[in-house]
Design a protein around this motif. Structure first.
Motif, PDB file in Angstrom:
ATOM      1  N   VAL A  47      12.514  45.427 -20.226  1.00 37.79           N
ATOM      2  CA  VAL A  47      13.906  45.765 -19.940  1.00 37.79           C
ATOM      3  C   VAL A  47      14.847  44.725 -20.546  1.00 37.79           C
ATOM      4  O   VAL A  47      15.906  45.069 -21.091  1.00 37.79           O
ATOM      5  CB  VAL A  47      14.119  45.867 -18.415  1.00 37.79           C
ATOM      6  N   LEU A  48      14.464  43.454 -20.474  1.00 34.32           N
ATOM      7  CA  LEU A  48      15.270  42.390 -21.061  1.00 34.32           C
ATOM      8  C   LEU A  48      15.361  42.559 -22.578  1.00 34.32           C
ATOM      9  O   LEU A  48      16.426  42.358 -23.176  1.00 34.32           O
ATOM     10  CB  LEU A  48      14.672  41.036 -20.696  1.00 34.32           C
ATOM     11  N   ARG A  49      14.255  42.927 -23.193  1.00 39.96           N
ATOM     12  CA  ARG A  49      14.267  43.198 -24.636  1.00 39.96           C
ATOM     13  C   ARG A  49      15.231  44.323 -24.973  1.00 39.96           C
ATOM     14  O   ARG A  49      16.026  44.222 -25.928  1.00 39.96           O
ATOM     15  CB  ARG A  49      12.852  43.580 -25.096  1.00 39.96           C
ATOM     16  N   ASN A  50      15.174  45.413 -24.205  1.00 37.85           N
ATOM     17  CA  ASN A  50      16.065  46.548 -24.457  1.00 37.85           C
ATOM     18  C   ASN A  50      17.529  46.149 -24.298  1.00 37.85           C
ATOM     19  O   ASN A  50      18.383  46.531 -25.108  1.00 37.85           O
ATOM     20  CB  ASN A  50      15.740  47.692 -23.493  1.00 37.85           C
ATOM     21  N   THR A  51      17.800  45.368 -23.256  1.00 34.57           N
ATOM     22  CA  THR A  51      19.181  44.951 -22.992  1.00 34.57           C
ATOM     23  C   THR A  51      19.723  44.097 -24.127  1.00 34.57           C
ATOM     24  O   THR A  51      20.841  44.313 -24.603  1.00 34.57           O
ATOM     25  CB  THR A  51      19.256  44.170 -21.667  1.00 34.57           C
TER      26      THR A  51
ATOM     27  N   ASN B 249      17.689  49.478 -19.119  1.00 32.17           N
ATOM     28  CA  ASN B 249      18.261  48.143 -19.245  1.00 32.17           C
ATOM     29  C   ASN B 249      18.307  47.446 -17.885  1.00 32.17           C
ATOM     30  O   ASN B 249      17.781  47.962 -16.903  1.00 32.17           O
ATOM     31  CB  ASN B 249      19.651  48.207 -19.884  1.00 32.17           C
ATOM     32  N   LEU B 250      18.938  46.274 -17.823  1.00 32.08           N
ATOM     33  CA  LEU B 250      18.933  45.495 -16.591  1.00 32.08           C
ATOM     34  C   LEU B 250      19.625  46.224 -15.439  1.00 32.08           C
ATOM     35  O   LEU B 250      19.174  46.137 -14.291  1.00 32.08           O
ATOM     36  CB  LEU B 250      19.621  44.149 -16.828  1.00 32.08           C
ATOM     37  N   GLU B 251      20.724  46.929 -15.733  1.00 26.05           N
ATOM     38  CA  GLU B 251      21.434  47.640 -14.678  1.00 26.05           C
ATOM     39  C   GLU B 251      20.557  48.717 -14.050  1.00 26.05           C
ATOM     40  O   GLU B 251      20.521  48.875 -12.823  1.00 26.05           O
ATOM     41  CB  GLU B 251      22.722  48.264 -15.225  1.00 26.05           C
ATOM     42  N   ILE B 252      19.832  49.461 -14.882  1.00 25.42           N
ATOM     43  CA  ILE B 252      18.938  50.502 -14.358  1.00 25.42           C
ATOM     44  C   ILE B 252      17.758  49.868 -13.631  1.00 25.42           C
ATOM     45  O   ILE B 252      17.297  50.369 -12.602  1.00 25.42           O
ATOM     46  CB  ILE B 252      18.457  51.410 -15.503  1.00 25.42           C
ATOM     47  N   PHE B 253      17.263  48.743 -14.137  1.00 23.88           N
ATOM     48  CA  PHE B 253      16.184  48.014 -13.478  1.00 23.88           C
ATOM     49  C   PHE B 253      16.603  47.582 -12.073  1.00 23.88           C
ATOM     50  O   PHE B 253      15.849  47.717 -11.108  1.00 23.88           O
ATOM     51  CB  PHE B 253      15.805  46.798 -14.332  1.00 23.88           C
ATOM     52  N   ILE B 254      17.826  47.048 -11.973  1.00 18.73           N
ATOM     53  CA  ILE B 254      18.344  46.608 -10.671  1.00 18.73           C
ATOM     54  C   ILE B 254      18.478  47.794  -9.722  1.00 18.73           C
ATOM     55  O   ILE B 254      18.124  47.716  -8.539  1.00 18.73           O
ATOM     56  CB  ILE B 254      19.693  45.891 -10.856  1.00 18.73           C
ATOM     57  N   LEU B 255      18.992  48.901 -10.224  1.00 21.62           N
ATOM     58  CA  LEU B 255      19.133  50.098  -9.385  1.00 21.62           C
ATOM     59  C   LEU B 255      17.764  50.614  -8.926  1.00 21.62           C
ATOM     60  O   LEU B 255      17.576  50.959  -7.751  1.00 21.62           O
ATOM     61  CB  LEU B 255      19.868  51.194 -10.159  1.00 21.62           C
TER      62      LEU B 255
ATOM     63  N   ALA C 217      17.895  39.013  -7.544  1.00 24.10           N
ATOM     64  CA  ALA C 217      17.412  37.951  -8.440  1.00 24.10           C
ATOM     65  C   ALA C 217      17.693  38.303  -9.897  1.00 24.10           C
ATOM     66  O   ALA C 217      18.098  37.439 -10.683  1.00 24.10           O
ATOM     67  CB  ALA C 217      15.912  37.732  -8.217  1.00 24.10           C
ATOM     68  N   ALA C 218      17.501  39.564 -10.262  1.00 21.98           N
ATOM     69  CA  ALA C 218      17.798  39.998 -11.632  1.00 21.98           C
ATOM     70  C   ALA C 218      19.291  39.887 -11.915  1.00 21.98           C
ATOM     71  O   ALA C 218      19.703  39.498 -13.015  1.00 21.98           O
ATOM     72  CB  ALA C 218      17.321  41.431 -11.833  1.00 21.98           C
ATOM     73  N   GLY C 219      20.118  40.210 -10.924  1.00 19.61           N
ATOM     74  CA  GLY C 219      21.560  40.073 -11.095  1.00 19.61           C
ATOM     75  C   GLY C 219      21.988  38.630 -11.264  1.00 19.61           C
ATOM     76  O   GLY C 219      22.868  38.319 -12.079  1.00 19.61           O
ATOM     77  N   ILE C 220      21.373  37.720 -10.509  1.00 18.97           N
ATOM     78  CA  ILE C 220      21.671  36.296 -10.640  1.00 18.97           C
ATOM     79  C   ILE C 220      21.282  35.793 -12.029  1.00 18.97           C
ATOM     80  O   ILE C 220      22.029  35.038 -12.670  1.00 18.97           O
ATOM     81  CB  ILE C 220      20.938  35.490  -9.551  1.00 18.97           C
ATOM     82  N   PHE C 221      20.125  36.210 -12.498  1.00 21.06           N
ATOM     83  CA  PHE C 221      19.679  35.815 -13.835  1.00 21.06           C
ATOM     84  C   PHE C 221      20.693  36.257 -14.892  1.00 21.06           C
ATOM     85  O   PHE C 221      21.059  35.480 -15.789  1.00 21.06           O
ATOM     86  CB  PHE C 221      18.311  36.438 -14.119  1.00 21.06           C
ATOM     87  N   LYS C 222      21.166  37.485 -14.783  1.00 26.35           N
ATOM     88  CA  LYS C 222      22.136  38.009 -15.750  1.00 26.35           C
ATOM     89  C   LYS C 222      23.433  37.213 -15.727  1.00 26.35           C
ATOM     90  O   LYS C 222      23.988  36.880 -16.788  1.00 26.35           O
ATOM     91  CB  LYS C 222      22.412  39.479 -15.441  1.00 26.35           C
TER      92      LYS C 222
END
Length: 320
Positions: free
Chosen positions: A89-93, A271-277, A291-296
């Motif tokens: 997901v990070l790669r895609n983002t 992407n990260l937003e969809i991963f978080i959802l 945690a993913a949101g904090i990383f972003k």
């Protein structure tokens, strides 16, 4: 007496920085008062919710009180960076962000340069209006238009490519993951190119017309005038926008990827937003999604300050 007078003349009184700051506040009190509602909104909706970051360090269960939550330290962060799905997901983002970043800047600057060179005011306004309109279309509507245009059953893209002989049979564009990044980049350009040119056109109006007249008298062609006058004239704006956009490099959006993504291209569209959802709402792992949101957020802050520092080192305009 004479010596005292000479000393006072040789060392005049200099107000302290605090006094200068207070004086500036008084002189700009109207502007400060106007910013108060925004600062209140910022504190309530942007800073107070930061308390929710503590969820990332807990094994959070919504039904429990805060005092009853189990603290797990950096467990969620370790799991996140060991998870192959998160790395994908990070790669895609990053890929979609860089494509949108480059295409967005290049196409907007080129269109602004072309519009600036137009002499027909009517034609210029028509082009501006046509290029602005997609920005005001909801992504729900825009995604439907894109899906229809890319459809293998009579989609205009397939029809044109078949007529030109580039393909021999219709292509299911949204069914091939490798095509998704290019589709997203093209869609972002189509939707936002007109809006992104506004600030460049505004910057071009501040360039002294006498520079163009002098260059034309010296025999400079249009390309040379653009290269040596127009582009240097809007360079401060370009640098500021680059710094601001680098701070949002992980913000690829949610709606277009969610609406255009499907089971066939999910390895390239998520992407990260969809991963978080997905982890936060669908699977109930709120701690991992936070945690993913904090990383972003942390990466965005680092990139913003780094880009601003680099601009400062090279003597360019910067945010602060």
């Amino acid at each position: 007496m004479m010596s005292d007078l000479q000393v006072s003349k040789s060392s005049p009184y200099k107000p302290s920085r605090f006094n200068l700051f207070v004086k500036k506040l008084i002189n700009q009190r109207v502007l400060i008062i106007m910013t108060v509602p925004f600062l209140i909104w910022l504190a309530i909706f942007k800073y107070l919710p930061l308390w929710g970051w503590t969820i990332a360090f807990q094994d959070y269960k919504p039904a429990k009180d805060f005092a009853d939550q189990k603290w797990v330290g950096l467990k969620q962060f370790r799991f996140m960076f060991e998870d192959d799905r998160f790395l994908l997901v990070l790669r895609n983002t990053l890929a979609m962000s860089l494509i949108n970043f480059v295409l967005g800047f290049v196409t907007a600057i080129i269109l602004a340069l072309l519009l600036n060179e137009l002499r027909s005011v009517v034609f210029k306004r028509v082009v501006q209006t046509v290029s602005y309109l997609p920005h005001f279309i909801s992504w729900v509507v825009a995604a439907t238009i894109i899906q229809t245009a890319l459809s293998a059953d009579g989609g205009i893209i397939n029809v044109i490519l078949l007529k030109l002989g580039f393909i021999h049979e219709p292509v299911l564009w949204l069914g091939v993951g490798e095509y998704f990044w290019g589709i997203m980049g093209t869609a972002e350009v189509w939707k936002n190119i007109g809006w992104n040119t506004i600030i460049y056109l505004a910057a071009m109006t501040s360039i002294d017309p006498s520079q163009y007249e002098a260059a034309e008298m010296d025999g400079a062609s249009k390309l040379r005038r653009i290269w040596h006058i127009t582009l240097p004239g809007i360079r401060p704006v370009i640098i500021i926008l680059i710094i601001m956009n680098l701070g949002q490099i992980l913000e690829t959006g949610f709606e277009p990827q969610y609406l255009l993504g499907n089971g066939l291209n999910i390895d390239y569209s998520e992407n990260l937003e969809i991963f978080i959802l997905k982890y936060g709402m669908n699977l109930g792992n709120y701690s991992l999604s936070v945690a993913a949101g904090i990383f972003k957020t942390i990466i965005s802050i680092i990139l913003l300050f780094s880009a601003n520092h680099i601009a400062k080192r090279f003597g360019q305009d910067r945010l602060f």
